[in-house]
Design a protein around this motif. Structure first.
Motif, short mmCIF file in Angstrom:
data_model
loop_
_atom_site.label_atom_id
_atom_site.label_comp_id
_atom_site.label_asym_id
_atom_site.label_seq_id
_atom_site.Cartn_x
_atom_site.Cartn_y
_atom_site.Cartn_z
N LEU A 28 0.84 -1.20 0.00
CA LEU A 28 0.00 0.00 0.00
C LEU A 28 0.88 1.26 0.00
O LEU A 28 0.65 2.21 -0.75
CB LEU A 28 -0.93 -0.01 1.22
N SER A 29 1.93 1.20 0.82
CA SER A 29 2.84 2.34 0.92
C SER A 29 3.50 2.61 -0.44
O SER A 29 3.57 3.75 -0.91
CB SER A 29 3.87 1.98 1.99
N MET A 94 -6.97 -7.18 0.20
CA MET A 94 -6.36 -5.86 0.36
C MET A 94 -5.17 -5.73 -0.58
O MET A 94 -4.93 -4.67 -1.19
CB MET A 94 -5.94 -5.63 1.82
N GLY A 95 -4.43 -6.83 -0.71
CA GLY A 95 -3.30 -6.84 -1.66
C GLY A 95 -3.81 -6.61 -3.08
O GLY A 95 -3.20 -5.85 -3.86
N ASP A 96 -4.92 -7.25 -3.42
CA ASP A 96 -5.49 -7.08 -4.77
C ASP A 96 -5.92 -5.63 -5.00
O ASP A 96 -5.80 -5.12 -6.12
CB ASP A 96 -6.71 -8.00 -4.96
N LEU A 97 -6.42 -4.97 -3.97
CA LEU A 97 -6.83 -3.57 -4.13
C LEU A 97 -5.62 -2.69 -4.43
O LEU A 97 -5.71 -1.75 -5.22
CB LEU A 97 -7.57 -3.09 -2.87
N VAL A 182 -12.44 10.69 -12.91
CA VAL A 182 -13.36 9.57 -12.60
C VAL A 182 -12.57 8.35 -12.14
O VAL A 182 -12.95 7.64 -11.21
CB VAL A 182 -14.24 9.25 -13.84
N ASN A 183 -11.42 8.13 -12.77
CA ASN A 183 -10.59 6.99 -12.36
C ASN A 183 -10.04 7.17 -10.94
O ASN A 183 -9.87 6.20 -10.21
CB ASN A 183 -9.45 6.79 -13.36
N LEU A 184 -9.77 8.43 -10.59
CA LEU A 184 -9.31 8.66 -9.20
C LEU A 184 -10.42 8.36 -8.19
O LEU A 184 -10.15 7.95 -7.06
CB LEU A 184 -8.81 10.11 -9.04
N ILE A 185 -11.67 8.56 -8.64
CA ILE A 185 -12.80 8.18 -7.78
C ILE A 185 -12.74 6.66 -7.49
O ILE A 185 -12.98 6.21 -6.37
CB ILE A 185 -14.15 8.51 -8.47
N LEU A 186 -12.38 5.91 -8.54
CA LEU A 186 -12.26 4.45 -8.35
C LEU A 186 -11.13 4.13 -7.37
O LEU A 186 -11.26 3.23 -6.54
CB LEU A 186 -11.98 3.77 -9.69
N VAL A 187 -10.03 4.85 -7.49
CA VAL A 187 -8.91 4.62 -6.56
C VAL A 187 -9.39 4.86 -5.12
O VAL A 187 -9.09 4.07 -4.20
CB VAL A 187 -7.72 5.54 -6.90
N ALA A 188 -10.17 5.94 -4.94
CA ALA A 188 -10.70 6.23 -3.60
C ALA A 188 -11.59 5.09 -3.12
O ALA A 188 -11.55 4.67 -1.96
CB ALA A 188 -11.49 7.52 -3.62
N ARG A 189 -12.33 4.56 -4.05
CA ARG A 189 -13.22 3.43 -3.72
C ARG A 189 -12.40 2.21 -3.28
O ARG A 189 -12.75 1.52 -2.33
CB ARG A 189 -14.07 3.12 -4.96
N TYR A 190 -11.28 1.97 -3.96
CA TYR A 190 -10.41 0.84 -3.56
C TYR A 190 -9.89 1.05 -2.13
O TYR A 190 -9.84 0.13 -1.32
CB TYR A 190 -9.21 0.71 -4.51
#
Lengths: 229, 282
Positions: A28-29, A94-97, A182-190
């Motif tokens: 994640l880091s 979590m790794g997959d995200l 919009v893609n950054l919205i998906l990142v936030a969702r992850y």
């Protein structure tokens, strides 16, 4: 009479879970850095390193199945085996995200590295990382009180996630920016989902210690905070 | 007899919950103590055995499991020097009252032992034995067949019913002993380690049989095999040993925990139960 081999196998399974948690924390880091710097090679490195997360997941899964088949655990041992099995899956997800976020970075969208959205994602990422750490520490220490802090931490993450929509509105008229926004919205969702998995691991800790399974929050009724066991 | 007015209130709160959840108690055990001469075997045991349920009694050697279930059909009466104190109510009646006929008790509360112990007689005569003793000889053939069917043995022996019981396999002999116990139409079946001398296939047959018998009988089983207790029983009582030669009290069996089998094997409430069933005892 102490079942030495059994104890060792249980401890090894739990240590693998904790190690997997540390590895995903690193992932994640790394992916947050890659996101912040638009560092494609680093993002590719995160995707490659997920194989290691999957290897640990499979090894733990096999170890737990063997324990169930050969040792017939009961009581607190059974609860530990079950909690490891569930948490193992959550950490793997979590790794997959992290991989999902890395894949976004590898698409090389031309987003600016300093923007309110990036700032918010950075904060979400830090809070998600803290949640994973808290969840794993609570699990290892059988610390129900700390595990029960996770829903409050998750609420903060959810609020930050909802704020992303306000940020998005700023790009509504700009067709070129709108796609990456919009893609950054998906990142936030992850990242928001990452936090949910941490809460789920907290619930496993609660079950492990008390023998009672209860959801900390009810996904169908998020306005209600569930109390008591 | 009004059981509720007779029952001393000695149950722990969680046992009260159990009693409330399971409406009919076949046995109400209150402050039961058993000893052999000056040697105590069990002390102050209080619990209820519920109708049409399988109750497993588990615990380490010497905890008084067998002594405990032998109190239910007054088998301890037959042991010189044995003394039973406290109360057992069987369907509301004091089992140890002076006017209770111990033979009638054993007809209604049958028992199966660790080693299959058929009489040196034919299969038929083994099952008919208790019927003849109890003068239940009308429709004798039908009663024998019914008992063998209930014990899931009929199909295997119907063509050799007059053969000696000793010709049967160990598992078949144990089912014959169950048939013998069932023949006199009991209410309760006590089983003292019924599978410990059997192979896994014969054990499975007995366990399947117990599951079927539960529809008509209340079963209490003593077992050393905790997985068997987990597989077959609805409720589990864990006994342990308290006191030792090092202390001023001689060892005696005590009831540590009594709960649903699911609770005992997933989240027992007492540390001693946890240590025993997880193999960390002693």
């Amino acid at each position: 009479m102490v079942r030495i081999n059994f104890e060792e196998e249980l401890m090894t399974a739990e240590n693998s879970l904790i190690a997997q948690g540390s590895l995903v924390h690193q992932q994640l880091s790394r992916v947050l850095n890659a996101l912040g710097e638009r560092d494609v090679p680093e993002a590719i490195g995160v995707i490659a390193a997920d194989d290691r997360v999957d290897d640990i997941y499979l090894a733990t899964q096999t170890r737990i199945l063997n324990l169930l088949a050969l040792q017939a655990p009961v009581a607190k041992d059974l609860r530990l085996v079950s909690a490891i099995l569930h948490s193992n899956m959550h950490v793997e997800r979590m790794g997959d995200l992290c991989v999902n976020i890395a894949k976004f970075v590898t698409n090389d969208h031309p987003y600016p590295t300093s923007s309110p959205m990036l700032g918010r994602l950075h904060e979400m990422g830090e809070r998600a990382a803290e949640m994973l750490q808290t969840a794993m520490q609570a699990f290892a220490a059988r610390d129900v009180e700390t595990a029960e802090e996770l829903p409050d931490r998750d609420a903060v993450l959810n609020r930050l996630n909802r704020g992303m929509l306000d940020d998005l509105k700023g790009y509504a008229g700009d067709e070129e920016s709108f796609e990456w926004a919009v893609n950054l919205i998906l990142v936030a969702r992850y990242l928001e989902r990452f936090g949910d998995h941490a809460v789920d691991i907290g619930e496993q800790t609660y079950f492990l210690v008390t023998g009672v399974f209860r959801e900390f929050t009810d996904a169908s009724h998020p306005e209600l905070r569930l109390q008591g066991g | 007899m009004n059981v509720m007015t007779q029952r001393p209130n000695v149950l722990a709160p969680d046992l009260e919950d159990l009693v409330n959840e399971h409406e009919t108690s076949v046995f109400e055990v209150r402050d039961l103590t058993a000893s052999y001469g000056a040697t105590p075997a069990i002390e102050n045991v209080s619990l209820d055995i519920f109708d049409k349920k399988i109750t497993a009694v588990i615990g380490p050697s010497g905890c008084g499991k067998s002594t405990f279930i032998r109190c239910f059909n007054r088998m301890n009466d037959l042991v010189a020097g044995a003394h039973v104190g406290g109360k057992i109510f069987y369907r509301g009646e004091d089992l140890y009252a002076e006017d209770v006929d111990a033979v009638e008790v054993r007809r209604r509360i049958g028992m199966v032992f660790q080693q299959p112990n058929p009489f040196p007689k034919s299969i038929y005569d083994n099952v008919a034995f208790g019927l003849r003793v109890n003068r239940m000889t009308d429709h004798l053939d039908d009663r024998v067949e019914k008992a063998l069917q209930d014990a899931a043995l009929w199909d295997e022996v119907k063509r050799k019913i007059k053969d000696p019981a000793s010709a049967l396999s160990g598992g078949q002999q144990q089912r014959l002993c169950i048939a013998r116990a069932l023949a006199t139409n009991p209410d309760v079946l006590l089983m003292d380690e019924p599978c410990s001398a059997l192979d896994p296939i014969a054990t499975t047959k007995i366990e399947d049989l117990m599951h079927e018998l539960k529809a008509d009988y209340t079963i209490v089983i003593v077992t050393h095999n905790m997985q068997q207790a987990a597989r077959v029983s609805d409720l589990t009582a864990f006994f342990s040993v308290e006191g030792s030669a090092e202390t001023d009290r001689s060892p005696r069996g005590v009831l540590v925990e009594y709960d649903t089998t699911e609770q005992i094997f997933t989240a027992p409430n007492d540390r001693r139960t946890e240590d025993y069933i997880t193999g960390r005892f002693g």
